[in-house]
Design an enzyme around this catalytic site. Structure first.
Site, PDB file in Angstrom:
ATOM      1  N   GLN A   4       0.851  -1.248   0.033  1.00 57.29           N
ATOM      2  CA  GLN A   4       0.005   0.127   0.030  1.00 57.29           C
ATOM      3  C   GLN A   4       1.323   1.500  -0.288  1.00 57.29           C
ATOM      4  OE1 GLN A   4      -3.149   0.609  -0.875  1.00 57.29           O
ATOM      5  NE2 GLN A   4      -3.980  -1.205  -0.812  1.00 57.29           N
ATOM      6  N   SER A   5       2.098   1.274  -0.500  1.00 54.11           N
ATOM      7  CA  SER A   5       2.882   2.519  -0.641  1.00 54.11           C
ATOM      8  C   SER A   5       2.200   3.313  -1.207  1.00 54.11           C
ATOM      9  CB  SER A   5       4.077   1.793  -1.098  1.00 54.11           C
ATOM     10  OG  SER A   5       4.933   3.134  -1.887  1.00 54.11           O
TER      11      SER A   5
END
Ligand SMILES: *Cc1c(COP(=O)(O)O)cnc(C)c1O
Length: 334
Positions: free
Chosen positions: A75-76
């Site tokens: 989920q960067s």
């Protein structure tokens, strides 16, 4: 104050971002709380990573790159911002994402997929070798005739951090216009580049006040060392004389809580408090933790009553839409 020309930036962010006084939260806390709205650098291209990418991708363009490689968690925010910005500039993106093989297809990961980034799912063990993995992939791409450009985790190197050095100059113009000087500058710290860029501006007297970074993972020693090393890299790259991390800049690691990307109920309570008092939406991974830490440090008296505090809202909204934790974040219906 200095006026030398810095590295070239491409224009990706909507700058300057607004500086807003959070009146009701200020009254409740007994400080003057200003929010630097770097969540508004764009919509899908939002948050602090865009300021770093403006410098990094200008460098990539200068070198004739046609594909950028970077890394992060599944989920960067940084990987998502890189994937979208690369497309805006007509480049491809290859993302090395920790845990992506089993991640819910939502939030940032969904946006990565929408823009057609190549996603290489890697394990936490492989992630420790991320720089070697990316260098190897870049060499393979090069051998096949592509022109790769590697961006480190979080875009946190001298070039990326320059984006936050410039952001500090932007903030100074805004605070001068409003007739105040901040006592405190507050930011979340995840890979250290935002903090290092702001610290460089403090070191070079581009902005005053004390800089306090709230770690969302790792510890104070790790991030102080990383900031020192980015500052040294900036010093040699831009021909600045910086004597290390200024005494007025520090990292607080007492609010990491359960660890990166994990939350405790009291952190989410703070996130809901600012959302419901100010209509200000923070994210659970970075800004929510940093504000939680700020509130606690005000209550403890480390940040004195009446202080003028600038809180960098570094973005991260898609962290609220990870899909699998909505009930926990939202809390009981009001
Ligand atoms: C990456 C990130 C940070 C931390 O910035 P670093 O420069 O990596 O330390 C803070 N907030 C948000 C929303 C981020 O995505």
């Amino acid at each position: 104050m200095t006026t030398e020309l810095g590295p070239t930036r491409c224009k990706l962010a909507l700058r300057p971002t607004p500086l807003e006084l959070a009146r009701r939260a200020s009254a409740e806390l007994g400080i003057e709380l200003w929010i630097k709205r770097d969540d508004l650098t764009g919509s899908t291209l939002s948050g602090n990573k865009i300021r770093k990418l403006e410098v990094l991708l200008a460098d990539a363009e200068r070198l004739g790159a046609d594909v950028v490689l970077t890394c992060g968690g599944a989920q960067s925010n940084h990987a998502r911002a890189t994937a979208i910005a690369a497309r805006q500039l007509g480049m491809d993106a290859v993302l090395f994402l920790r845990g992506a093989a089993t991640a819910h297809l939502s939030g940032n990961l969904l946006l990565d997929r929408l823009v057609g980034a190549e996603i290489r799912a890697i394990t936490p063990e492989e992630y420790r070798q991320r720089d070697a993995l990316m260098a190897e992939a870049a060499a393979t791409l090069k051998a096949s005739g592509r022109r790769p450009y590697v961006i480190p985790e979080g875009g946190s190197n001298a070039l990326g951090s320059y984006g936050y050095y410039a952001a500090a100059q932007e903030l100074r113009a805004q605070t001068e216009e409003r007739g105040f000087a901040p006592d405190w500058l507050i930011t979340a710290v995840g890979s250290g580049g935002t903090f290092a860029g702001l610290a460089a501006a403090v070191a070079r007297r581009e902005i005053g006040g004390r800089l306090l970074g709230f770690a969302v993972c790792d510890d104070r020693a790790t991030f102080r060392a990383r900031a020192e090393s980015i500052l040294a890299e900036m010093g040699s790259r831009f021909d600045w004389s910086i004597e290390g991390l200024p005494a007025s800049c520090d990292i607080e690691d007492g609010y990491v809580g359960r660890g990166y990307g994990l939350n405790r109920p009291d952190e989410l309570e703070t996130l809901r408090w600012i959302a419901s008092t100010e209509g200000l939406i923070l994210d659970p991974v970075y800004t929510g933790k940093a504000l939680h830490g700020l509130v606690a440090e005000v209550r403890r008296g480390r940040i004195a009553a009446g202080s003028r505090v600038v809180f960098w809202h570094t973005g991260g909204i898609f962290g609220l839409f990870r899909g699998d934790e909505a009930e926990q974040v939202a809390g009981a219906p009001g």
